[in-house]
Design an enzyme around this catalytic site. Structure first.
Site, PDB file in Angstrom:
ATOM      1  N   GLU A  18       0.806  -1.223   0.000  1.00 38.99           N
ATOM      2  CA  GLU A  18       0.000   0.000   0.000  1.00 38.99           C
ATOM      3  C   GLU A  18       0.836   1.269   0.000  1.00 38.99           C
ATOM      4  OE1 GLU A  18      -2.795  -0.343   3.227  1.00 38.99           O
ATOM      5  OE2 GLU A  18      -3.882  -1.963   2.274  1.00 38.99           O
ATOM      6  N   GLU A  33      -5.061  -8.570   0.194  1.00 38.38           N
ATOM      7  CA  GLU A  33      -5.766  -8.316   1.465  1.00 38.38           C
ATOM      8  C   GLU A  33      -7.242  -8.080   1.188  1.00 38.38           C
ATOM      9  OE1 GLU A  33      -4.356  -5.129   3.989  1.00 38.38           O
ATOM     10  OE2 GLU A  33      -2.265  -5.715   3.679  1.00 38.38           O
TER      11      GLU A  33
HETATM   12  O1  IFM Z   1      -4.011  -3.577   8.974  1.00 39.64           O
HETATM   13  C1  IFM Z   1      -4.013  -2.983   7.726  1.00 39.64           C
HETATM   14  C2  IFM Z   1      -2.838  -3.466   6.898  1.00 39.64           C
HETATM   15  O2  IFM Z   1      -1.622  -3.250   7.535  1.00 39.64           O
HETATM   16  C3  IFM Z   1      -2.804  -2.744   5.579  1.00 39.64           C
HETATM   17  N1  IFM Z   1      -4.070  -2.832   4.911  1.00 39.64           N
HETATM   18  C4  IFM Z   1      -5.264  -2.514   5.663  1.00 39.64           C
HETATM   19  C5  IFM Z   1      -5.280  -3.293   6.960  1.00 39.64           C
HETATM   20  C6  IFM Z   1      -6.553  -2.947   7.755  1.00 39.64           C
HETATM   21  O3  IFM Z   1      -6.616  -1.583   8.001  1.00 39.64           O
END
Ligand code: IFM
Length: 497
Positions: free
Chosen positions: A214, A400
């Site tokens: 990210e 994710e």
């Molecule tokens: O916990 C985070 C992760 O580190 C990065 N993506 C979003 C998740 C939830 O906020």
């Protein structure tokens, strides 16, 4: 209230008076309109659930990140990271929480891997902590750090898990922040050195790599509005940090490729479908700019060596510190793209005289709302995957996807954690993913965030994203009902289990 979104919304103050893109919660916003006779907003039919099928070799997985689960913040020669420094300042993290101990996974990783094995997992996404490998960010390598991850990878392989290694999930060595952090262009070379070191050490066993996690989130929240480490604010800082990260992505890619011809290299991008609020020319163009800055600001740079059109009035090359030849440095022929999908936005035009993104991004509250205030919108999974597949034709991994709910063990049955809302969340998002695959998207794997409740950055331990409940006083792990369900799904390759 989702503090992250709330603070982004109040970012005007944080930006020292300068205006910037506006991201907002839209509690009152109902979009698109729905009425009697229409299915509940965002939900997926049972027929879709039943129809969902995944290939035999699909990578069913879960994801974590070093700082969020490892703890052991000074163990075995590790250097200080920006998150160690940031979380130790009272007021930065909800409840005064820190990642000093977290899930203690630095020591308990065998237990975590055993849970994954029990849940029939095939892939595990984890990250390496840069300050464990190079405590000062450059130069000397800490062999104990490398040995640790080498043991972890061996344990994963022994459990028949594909290790997917993220090189950077936000824990920059503090020593490099002391040199200016990501806005300092020198970091792109330091990062490539680190990438080479890790690839040399693990590349004989790890073949799937994410360079960054990210990049938009850690540059914008860390250097733009200061709610994440290192807590700095300002447009220039964000633009410069983002540019160094883009250079670092290209340089690291080449360093890794030189070490390993078989490496499959990508990055995990935070992505959110952004639909225009109306079909006016202004809103449609604003939605395009939202996509450019929010979704592909670190992807187009890699694939084409140029920035997407994110700003009315042109790309602010000067503010970014862009130099001749940077386009070539940024290029990285990524083998796959990672999508982290959590929620959607509705975009409308907003004049922002001092900058130029010129949009308002609203997260509607039409679907159900999770514990941290995020709207549940499974359809967004279909939309973003299809959009990215059609545009880039690159193999996709969902790196994710997940939700925060606070369910805990039953008082009369402490080994049981009923969390039906999380199961529904995953069922519906996976059904929408299957639909995107049926419509042609080449998706190789899915990683639920997360296998464990863990340290949720500025929210500390107040947000539980795990399929396994952690009692943070004892570190006892209890698989939640959603985890057992996901295990059955991973074994069957179907959702109607
Ligand atoms: O916990 C985070 C992760 O580190 C990065 N993506 C979003 C998740 C939830 O906020």
């Amino acid at each position: 209230m989702d503090r992250r979104r709330f603070l982004i919304n109040s970012s005007l103050a944080a930006m020292g008076g300068m205006t910037f893109s506006r991201y907002m919660l839209g509690a009152q916003m109902h979009w698109p309109p729905h009425g009697p006779g229409m299915p509940p907003p965002g939900s997926v039919s049972e027929a879709e659930i039943k129809a969902a099928r995944f290939p035999k070799d699909f990578y069913w997985g879960t994801a974590t990140a070093a700082y969020q689960v490892e703890g052991a913040w000074t163990a075995d020669g590790k250097g200080e990271s920006i998150w160690d420094r940031f979380s130790h300042v009272v007021g930065n993290i909800k409840g005064g929480d820190t990642g000093d101990v977290a899930c203690d996974s630095y020591y308990r990783y065998p237990e975590d891997i055993a849970i994954m094995q029990q849940l029939h997992q095939k892939s595990v996404r984890f990250s390496v902590s840069w300050p464990r490998i190079q405590p000062m960010g450059t130069g000397n390598v800490n062999q104990k750090g490398l040995d640790h991850y080498s043991k972890v990878v061996d344990a994963m392989l022994k459990a028949n898990l594909r290790p997917m290694c993220t090189l950077y999930h936000w824990d920059l060595p503090q020593a490099l922040q002391d040199k200016g952090g990501w806005p300092n262009r020198d970091l792109y070379k330091y990062f490539a050195d680190y990438a080479e070191i890790v690839t040399k050490a693990l590349g004989d066993r790890v073949d799937t790599w994410a360079i960054f996690n990210e990049p938009w989130v850690f540059t914008f929240l860390g250097y733009g509005i200061g709610i994440h480490a290192p807590g700095l604010t300002g447009i220039d800082g964000f633009l410069k940090a983002a540019h160094t990260v883009n250079l670092a992505q290209g340089e690291a890619y080449r360093a890794m490729r030189a070490v390993s011809a078989k490496a499959k290299i990508g990055t995990a991008f935070s992505m959110s479908p952004g639909a225009p609020a109306t079909d006016s020319t202004e809103d449609v163009a604003a939605a395009r700019r939202f996509n450019a800055v929010n979704n592909v600001y670190f992807l187009d740079t890699a694939l084409y060596g140029r920035y997407p059109d994110a700003f009315e009035g042109g790309i602010p090359y000067k503010k970014m510190g862009f130099r001749e030849g940077d386009g070539e440095i940024m290029k990285a022929k990524l083998d796959w793209m990672g999508i982290n999908y959590y929620n959607r936005h509705i975009i409308s035009y907003a004049k922002d005289a001092e900058y130029g993104e010129n949009f308002n991004a609203v997260m509607p509250h039409q679907g159900p709302i999770t514990y941290n205030g995020w709207e549940v919108w499974p359809r967004g999974m279909y939309d973003i995957v299809t959009q990215m597949w059609k545009t880039y034709k690159l193999p996709i991994e969902i790196t994710e996807n997940g939700c925060a709910y606070s369910d805990g063990p039953l008082s009369d049955d402490p080994d049981k954690v009923p969390d039906a809302r999380r199961t529904t969340f995953y069922r519906e998002h996976l059904a929408e993913l299957a639909r995107a695959m049926r419509d042609g998207a080449d998706v190789r794997g899915y990683h639920a965030w997360s296998i464990l409740d863990n340290f949720e950055w500025a929210e500390g331990y107040s947000q539980r994203f795990g399929m396994t409940y952690i009692d943070f006083r004892t570190e006892k792990r209890t698989i939640k009902d959603s985890g057992h369900w996901y295990g059955r799904v991973s074994a069957a390759g179907r959702l109607d289990v």
